[in-house]
Design an enzyme around this catalytic site. Structure first.
Site, PDB file in Angstrom:
ATOM      1  N   GLU A   1       0.104  -1.108   5.780  1.00  0.00           N
ATOM      2  CA  GLU A   1       1.023  -0.275   6.928  1.00  0.00           C
ATOM      3  C   GLU A   1       1.163   0.803   7.307  1.00  0.00           C
ATOM      4  OE1 GLU A   1       4.889   0.882   8.029  1.00  0.00           O
ATOM      5  OE2 GLU A   1       4.244   1.605   5.750  1.00  0.00           O
TER       6      GLU A   1
ATOM      7  N   ASP B   1       0.670  -0.966   0.607  1.00  0.00           N
ATOM      8  CA  ASP B   1      -0.506  -0.058   0.125  1.00  0.00           C
ATOM      9  C   ASP B   1       0.949   1.252  -0.003  1.00  0.00           C
ATOM     10  OD1 ASP B   1       0.719  -1.030   2.298  1.00  0.00           O
ATOM     11  OD2 ASP B   1      -0.657   0.747   3.693  1.00  0.00           O
TER      12      ASP B   1
HETATM   13 ZN    ZN Z   1       7.059   2.127   4.378  1.00  0.00          ZN
END
Ligand code: ZN
Length: 376
Positions: free
Chosen positions: A133, A69
Site C-alpha cells: 500500500e 507494509d
Molecule cells: Zn497506511
C-alpha cells in the site's frame, strides 16, 4: 496483556518494509485459521496479498482491509527505540507501523475472534491484506480485487483500518477521499544568449503568466462532502546555472486534489485550453493516481457512528480530507467503504507510536460494527 496489544507487538517486530510482508500474513492466518477462515493468496510482483474468508449462511459480505507494509524508518539514530523492536513508554507503543497500520489489523483480528465465537451472525467475513500500500500499489489491493472481481465477488461493506482518528480515538472516520491527478509539463523554448532577446524564446517568461492563471483559477466550489478542488505546483525547474544563458525548456510538475464536482477529463481539458490559448509550445503527460470516492450516508456509516458512540460517548466526524489509501480501489468495487483506525499524528514519522489505551476500544468499535451489520 491485552490481546490486541499482544498481536500488535508481534506484528511490529516484523520488519515489513514495503513490499515485504515479513511473515505478517502467516501470523494473521495462525489466528484466523482456528476460527474457520480459509486463506487464499494472490501474490504477484513480490507483493503478498491475502484473502481470508469465512462464510456462515446467507448475508452481507464484509471486507476488513489493511496493509502489513510500512514506510522506511528514516535515520535509526533518531528513534528513541529501534523501530522494529516494539517498546512501551508512557502508555505508548513505539515502532514503525504501530499506527499505520498494524494496530488496525491487530484490532480487527481480535474483534473477529470475539465476534465469531460469541455472536449469532450470518454472512461472510473476509480479510483483504496487502503488503504493497505504501509503494506503487500496482500489485497490491488493486490486483487482488481484479482476481476477486473475475470470479464475481462483490462486497457489501468494507472497513479499512487506516489511522483515521485526529485528536482522540474515533473522533473521525473517512467516508471519502479526493482524487489525485498529476501533470508533468515541459514548456519548450529556444536557448540562447541573454543579450540577444530576439534570438531566443524564453520558456520561463512564456510560462509565468500561464502558471499565474492556473494558480488563480477556481476549478470548482466543492460541495457538502468535499472542499473545492485544489491545484498545486510541486516542482519547477529551468536554467543552466549560468547568468547569461536563456534556457531551452522549463519543467513543471503539478497536482490536482479534486472533488466530485470535477472529473479528471475536465481538468485535463481546462489546463490544455489555457496552455493553448497562451500560445505555448509544450509537452504534457498526465498520471491519474486515484479517482475520488464517497460513501454516502448509509448502513455502514450509521453502524460505525453508533458503534463508536457506544465506546467513546461521541459520534465521529465524517471526513473526506487527507491523502489517498486503498479505499480508492475498494470503493469502486461496489462496497460502502469507510476508514476507521487509531490517531494518525505520528504516521510515517520518526518515533511512530500508538496509544495502548486505544487498542482495546478500537477492537470494540470494529466488533460493534460487525454486530450491527451481520446479525440477521
Ligand atoms: Zn497506511
Amino acid at each position: 496483556m491485552d490481546a490486541t496489544l499482544e498481536l500488535l507487538t508481534a506484528l511490529v517486530a516484523r520488519p515489513s518494509n514495503t513490499p515485504d510482508d515479513a511473515g505478517c500474513c502467516d501470523l494473521l492466518m495462525a489466528r484466523l485459521q482456528p476460527l474457520g477462515f480459509a486463506a487464499e493468496y494472490f501474490n504477484a510482483g513480490g507483493v503478498t496479498n491475502l484473502w481470508a474468508s469465512l462464510r456462515r449462511g446467507d448475508g452481507p459480505l464484509m471486507v476488513l482491509a489493511g496493509h502489513t507494509d510500512v514506510v522506511p524508518t528514516g535515520p535509526l539514530d533518531q528513534w528513541r527505540s529501534p523501530p522494529f523492536e516494539p517498546t512501551v513508554h508512557d502508555g505508548l507503543l513505539y515502532g514503525r507501523g504501530a499506527a499505520d497500520m498494524k494496530s488496525g489489523i491487530a484490532a480487527m483480528v481480535t474483534a473477529v475472534e470475539r465476534f465469531v465465537n460469541d455472536a449469532d451472525w450470518a454472512g461472510t467475513l473476509a480479510f483483504l491484506i496487502t503488503s504493497d500500500e505504501e509503494g506503487p500499489a500496482t500489485y497490491g489491493t488493486q490486483y487482488a480485487i481484479e482476481q476477486l472481481k473475475a470470479r464475481g465477488v462483490v462486497p457489501d461493506y468494507a472497513i479499512v483500518g487506516e489511522a483515521s482518528s485526529n485528536l482522540t480515538l474515533g473522533d473521525r472516520i473517512m467516508i471519502g477521499r479526493r482524487g489525485s491527478l498529476n501533470g508533468r509539463l515541459k514548456v519548450l523554448g529556444k536557448q540562447g544568449h541573454v543579450a540577444y532577446p530576439h534570438k531566443v524564446e524564453n520558456p520561463i517568461l512564456r510560462a509565468a503568466p500561464v502558471l499565474a492563471r492556473l494558480a488563480a483559477e477556481t476549478w470548482d466550489e466543492g460541495n457538502a462532502d468535499f472542499p473545492p478542488t485544489s491545484f498545486q505546483i510541486s516542482n519547477i525547474n529551468a536554467g543552466t546555472g549560468a547568468t547569461n544563458v536563456v534556457p531551452g525548456t522549463l519543467d513543471v510538475v503539478f497536482n490536482f486534489r479534486y472533488c466530485t464536482e470535477s472529473t479528471d477529463a475536465q481538468l485535463r481539458q481546462r489546463v490544455q485550453a489555457m496552455l493553448d490559448e497562451a500560445g505555448l509550445r509544450y509537452e504534457l503527460n498526465w498520471e491519474l493516481s486515484g479517482k475520488p470516492f464517497l460513501t454516502r450516508h448509509g448502513a455502514l456509516t450509521d453502524a460505525a457512528s453508533d458503534a463508536i458512540h457506544a465506546v467513546t460517548g461521541a459520534a465521529p466526524e465524517r471526513f473526506t480530507g487527507g491523502g489517498t489509501s486503498d479505499a480508492r480501489f475498494i470503493s469502486p468495487w461496489g462496497a460502502q467503504t469507510i476508514e476507521l483506525g487509531p490517531i494518525n499524528a505520528s504516521i510515517h514519522k520518526i518515533d511512530e507510536h500508538v496509544r495502548i489505551a486505544d487498542l482495546a476500544p478500537l477492537s470494540r468499535m470494529y466488533e460493534g460494527i460487525l454486530d450491527r451489520l451481520l446479525r440477521p
